[in-house]
Design a protein around this motif. Structure first.
Motif, PDB file in Angstrom:
ATOM      1  N   TRP A  43       0.824  -1.208   0.000  1.00 32.88           N
ATOM      2  CA  TRP A  43       0.000   0.000   0.000  1.00 32.88           C
ATOM      3  C   TRP A  43       0.857   1.257   0.000  1.00 32.88           C
ATOM      4  O   TRP A  43       0.587   2.198  -0.745  1.00 32.88           O
ATOM      5  N   MET A  44       1.894   1.282   0.809  1.00 32.96           N
ATOM      6  CA  MET A  44       2.754   2.457   0.857  1.00 32.96           C
ATOM      7  C   MET A  44       3.363   2.750  -0.519  1.00 32.96           C
ATOM      8  O   MET A  44       3.382   3.905  -0.973  1.00 32.96           O
ATOM      9  N   ALA A  45       3.857   1.717  -1.172  1.00 37.32           N
ATOM     10  CA  ALA A  45       4.464   1.893  -2.496  1.00 37.32           C
ATOM     11  C   ALA A  45       3.437   2.377  -3.508  1.00 37.32           C
ATOM     12  O   ALA A  45       3.724   3.249  -4.340  1.00 37.32           O
ATOM     13  N   ALA A  46       2.236   1.836  -3.443  1.00 39.69           N
ATOM     14  CA  ALA A  46       1.180   2.214  -4.384  1.00 39.69           C
ATOM     15  C   ALA A  46       0.763   3.668  -4.185  1.00 39.69           C
ATOM     16  O   ALA A  46       0.551   4.407  -5.154  1.00 39.69           O
ATOM     17  N   VAL A  47       0.654   4.099  -2.934  1.00 40.92           N
ATOM     18  CA  VAL A  47       0.267   5.482  -2.641  1.00 40.92           C
ATOM     19  C   VAL A  47       1.344   6.448  -3.108  1.00 40.92           C
ATOM     20  O   VAL A  47       1.049   7.486  -3.711  1.00 40.92           O
ATOM     21  N   GLN A  48       2.587   6.114  -2.842  1.00 46.47           N
ATOM     22  CA  GLN A  48       3.681   6.992  -3.257  1.00 46.47           C
ATOM     23  C   GLN A  48       3.705   7.145  -4.782  1.00 46.47           C
ATOM     24  O   GLN A  48       3.868   8.253  -5.305  1.00 46.47           O
ATOM     25  N   GLU A  49       3.499   6.032  -5.487  1.00 46.20           N
ATOM     26  CA  GLU A  49       3.514   6.081  -6.948  1.00 46.20           C
ATOM     27  C   GLU A  49       2.303   6.854  -7.487  1.00 46.20           C
ATOM     28  O   GLU A  49       2.435   7.700  -8.372  1.00 46.20           O
ATOM     29  N   ALA A  50       1.139   6.575  -6.931  1.00 41.90           N
ATOM     30  CA  ALA A  50      -0.087   7.202  -7.439  1.00 41.90           C
ATOM     31  C   ALA A  50      -0.121   8.704  -7.191  1.00 41.90           C
ATOM     32  O   ALA A  50      -0.719   9.452  -7.969  1.00 41.90           O
ATOM     33  N   THR A  51       0.521   9.153  -6.121  1.00 39.01           N
ATOM     34  CA  THR A  51       0.521  10.587  -5.807  1.00 39.01           C
ATOM     35  C   THR A  51       1.758  11.299  -6.351  1.00 39.01           C
ATOM     36  O   THR A  51       1.951  12.487  -6.078  1.00 39.01           O
ATOM     37  N   GLY A  52       2.554  10.575  -7.116  1.00 41.72           N
ATOM     38  CA  GLY A  52       3.745  11.190  -7.691  1.00 41.72           C
ATOM     39  C   GLY A  52       4.721  11.686  -6.643  1.00 41.72           C
ATOM     40  O   GLY A  52       5.415  12.694  -6.849  1.00 41.72           O
ATOM     41  N   GLY A  53       4.775  10.997  -5.514  1.00 38.71           N
ATOM     42  CA  GLY A  53       5.679  11.389  -4.444  1.00 38.71           C
ATOM     43  C   GLY A  53       5.117  12.452  -3.518  1.00 38.71           C
ATOM     44  O   GLY A  53       5.805  12.890  -2.591  1.00 38.71           O
ATOM     45  N   GLU A  54       3.869  12.862  -3.737  1.00 43.34           N
ATOM     46  CA  GLU A  54       3.244  13.833  -2.831  1.00 43.34           C
ATOM     47  C   GLU A  54       3.136  13.246  -1.432  1.00 43.34           C
ATOM     48  O   GLU A  54       3.282  13.945  -0.430  1.00 43.34           O
ATOM     49  N   ILE A  55       2.861  11.932  -1.362  1.00 38.94           N
ATOM     50  CA  ILE A  55       2.829  11.213  -0.095  1.00 38.94           C
ATOM     51  C   ILE A  55       3.931  10.171  -0.101  1.00 38.94           C
ATOM     52  O   ILE A  55       3.990   9.325  -0.999  1.00 38.94           O
ATOM     53  N   THR A  56       4.831  10.242   0.870  1.00 37.25           N
ATOM     54  CA  THR A  56       5.861   9.223   1.063  1.00 37.25           C
ATOM     55  C   THR A  56       5.774   8.746   2.512  1.00 37.25           C
ATOM     56  O   THR A  56       5.040   9.320   3.330  1.00 37.25           O
ATOM     57  N   PHE A  57       6.520   7.696   2.829  1.00 38.81           N
ATOM     58  CA  PHE A  57       6.423   7.110   4.161  1.00 38.81           C
ATOM     59  C   PHE A  57       7.793   6.842   4.758  1.00 38.81           C
ATOM     60  O   PHE A  57       8.743   6.485   4.056  1.00 38.81           O
ATOM     61  N   GLU A  58       7.857   7.011   6.061  1.00 37.41           N
ATOM     62  CA  GLU A  58       8.983   6.541   6.851  1.00 37.41           C
ATOM     63  C   GLU A  58       8.422   5.405   7.700  1.00 37.41           C
ATOM     64  O   GLU A  58       7.594   5.644   8.580  1.00 37.41           O
ATOM     65  N   HIS A  59       8.846   4.195   7.398  1.00 35.25           N
ATOM     66  CA  HIS A  59       8.226   3.006   7.973  1.00 35.25           C
ATOM     67  C   HIS A  59       8.983   2.542   9.216  1.00 35.25           C
ATOM     68  O   HIS A  59      10.202   2.418   9.209  1.00 35.25           O
ATOM     69  N   PHE A  60       8.228   2.242  10.280  1.00 35.44           N
ATOM     70  CA  PHE A  60       8.800   1.736  11.523  1.00 35.44           C
ATOM     71  C   PHE A  60       8.151   0.393  11.852  1.00 35.44           C
ATOM     72  O   PHE A  60       7.195   0.325  12.635  1.00 35.44           O
ATOM     73  N   PRO A  61       8.621  -0.706  11.238  1.00 34.91           N
ATOM     74  CA  PRO A  61       8.039  -2.033  11.481  1.00 34.91           C
ATOM     75  C   PRO A  61       8.579  -2.639  12.782  1.00 34.91           C
ATOM     76  O   PRO A  61       9.413  -2.039  13.473  1.00 34.91           O
ATOM     77  N   SER A  62       8.089  -3.823  13.100  1.00 37.83           N
ATOM     78  CA  SER A  62       8.610  -4.623  14.217  1.00 37.83           C
ATOM     79  C   SER A  62       8.665  -3.864  15.541  1.00 37.83           C
ATOM     80  O   SER A  62       9.616  -3.995  16.309  1.00 37.83           O
ATOM     81  N   GLN A  63       7.655  -3.028  15.808  1.00 36.10           N
ATOM     82  CA  GLN A  63       7.548  -2.289  17.065  1.00 36.10           C
ATOM     83  C   GLN A  63       8.695  -1.301  17.280  1.00 36.10           C
ATOM     84  O   GLN A  63       9.024  -0.956  18.407  1.00 36.10           O
ATOM     85  N   GLN A  64       9.315  -0.839  16.203  1.00 34.65           N
ATOM     86  CA  GLN A  64      10.460   0.058  16.333  1.00 34.65           C
ATOM     87  C   GLN A  64      10.077   1.404  16.949  1.00 34.65           C
ATOM     88  O   GLN A  64      10.857   2.006  17.681  1.00 34.65           O
ATOM     89  N   ALA A  65       8.879   1.894  16.639  1.00 33.06           N
ATOM     90  CA  ALA A  65       8.459   3.197  17.162  1.00 33.06           C
ATOM     91  C   ALA A  65       7.571   3.065  18.393  1.00 33.06           C
ATOM     92  O   ALA A  65       7.558   3.944  19.251  1.00 33.06           O
ATOM     93  N   ALA A  66       6.830   1.980  18.479  1.00 35.31           N
ATOM     94  CA  ALA A  66       5.919   1.775  19.609  1.00 35.31           C
ATOM     95  C   ALA A  66       5.545   0.299  19.688  1.00 35.31           C
ATOM     96  O   ALA A  66       5.479  -0.388  18.669  1.00 35.31           O
TER      97      ALA A  66
END
Length: 329
Positions: A43-66
């Motif tokens: 989903w993150m990749a699809a959103v970034q592509e569809a919005t032309g980079g208007e929306i990007t993500f910094e991903h924190f998997p595996s409980q890295q942020a909380a």
């Protein structure tokens, strides 16, 4: 003229930067888990592509942020902008959403996901999520939970006094209805708990077993039970989401709908392959007999009634009726 063109180009570039959003997105799954591979990351990749980079993500998997139980608070407080919530971990503030954890309803991840998607687009489940300050973008479920153990568990008498891993308070009712003791332990900690003998059995969706390598510490896995479900909901902090352009919001939701169905179907497809693989490894992958299933189903019928009484919420009956109707289609 050259100077003016250069100034205009710089202004446009700055405007583009100002409009761009990098969302800090947290979840508690590893990037190798099927939920991440076919869901979150996709989903993150699809959103970034569809919005032309208007929306990007910094991903924190595996409980890295909380931690898993703190994902919602992290979004509300601004530590994160978005998160893939495991709703059973937030049953204290999302009690109605725990309906998905009730046993005996959906038979596949796709069936359950279609029901959940309908319920978070309009109605009490959506309202409950919005009330916490976040907006649901899409949701999906894991395949129906099965039981994994070191001994074969069939009739309710086999479950007496066993310590059973459950996901949240609602699924703990399922363990109690069968005579066991429900113990809530986050997915990443289950392997060690089984290995050290802290748990006798685990209620878990089969598609998620490889992500936690639970097949290494159990010897019996059921395949035709329905011990409740588990729902994930992708949320974005409401003030941030509402500030995005309408077309961006619509695109995130549209791609979320596609991703929800995709990850559900991917999980369903993986289950038969996994069962064959485990059988080849010497694990007893078994089906409950008709007699066992009848006895188990009878005991579990009381869980929905118990859920209604414990919630004491005037919207709970309507939610249960809607869920029952949607999963019977």
């Amino acid at each position: 003229m050259t100077r003016c063109i250069g100034t205009l180009a710089a202004a446009l570039a700055l405007a583009g930067v100002a409009q761009a959003e990098t969302l800090r997105l947290g979840d508690f799954q590893s990037t190798s888990h099927i939920v991440s591979v076919e869901g979150t990351s996709k989903w993150m990749a699809a959103v970034q592509e569809a919005t032309g980079g208007e929306i990007t993500f910094e991903h924190f998997p595996s409980q890295q942020a909380a931690k898993s139980k703190a994902q919602l608070d992290a979004v509300k407080s601004g530590i994160l902008d978005a998160a893939l919530l495991g709703t059973p971990y937030h049953a204290d503030v999302l009690p109605l959403n725990s309906v998905v954890a009730l046993p005996g309803f959906y038979g596949s991840a796709e069936q359950g996901t279609r029901a959940l998607q309908a319920m978070i687009k309009d109605g009490p489940l959506r309202d409950e999520i919005l009330a916490t300050g976040v907006t649901p973008v899409f949701g999906f479920v894991l395949p129906p939970y099965q039981v994994l153990a070191r001994t074969r568990l069939g009739k309710p008498s086999d479950w007496t006094s066993l310590d059973v891993r459950t996901s949240g308070s609602t699924q703990a009712m399922t363990a109690r209805a069968l005579g066991g003791v429900g113990i809530s332990i986050p997915g990443p900690e289950v392997y060690t708990a089984v290995e050290r003998g802290r748990l006798d059995a685990v209620l878990f969706p089969l598609a998620s077993v490889p992500g936690y390598k639970l097949n290494e510490v159990v010897s019996h896995i059921s395949t035709n039970g329905s011990f409740g479900g588990y729902s994930f909901v992708m949320v974005v902090r409401s003030d941030l989401f509402d500030a995005l352009p309408a077309e961006t919001q619509a695109e995130m939701i549209r791609l979320g709908d596609e991703t929800a169905l995709h990850v559900a179907q991917a999980q369903d497809a993986s289950v038969s392959e996994l069962v064959a693989q485990w059988k080849a490894e010497g694990i007893d992958t078994y089906s409950f007999t008709d007699e066992e299933l009848a006895e188990v189903t009878h005991e579990l019928e009381l869980v929905s009634t118990d859920w209604l009484e414990r919630l004491g919420n005037d919207k709970a009956q309507a939610v249960l009726d809607s869920y029952r109707a949607l999963t019977s289609q």
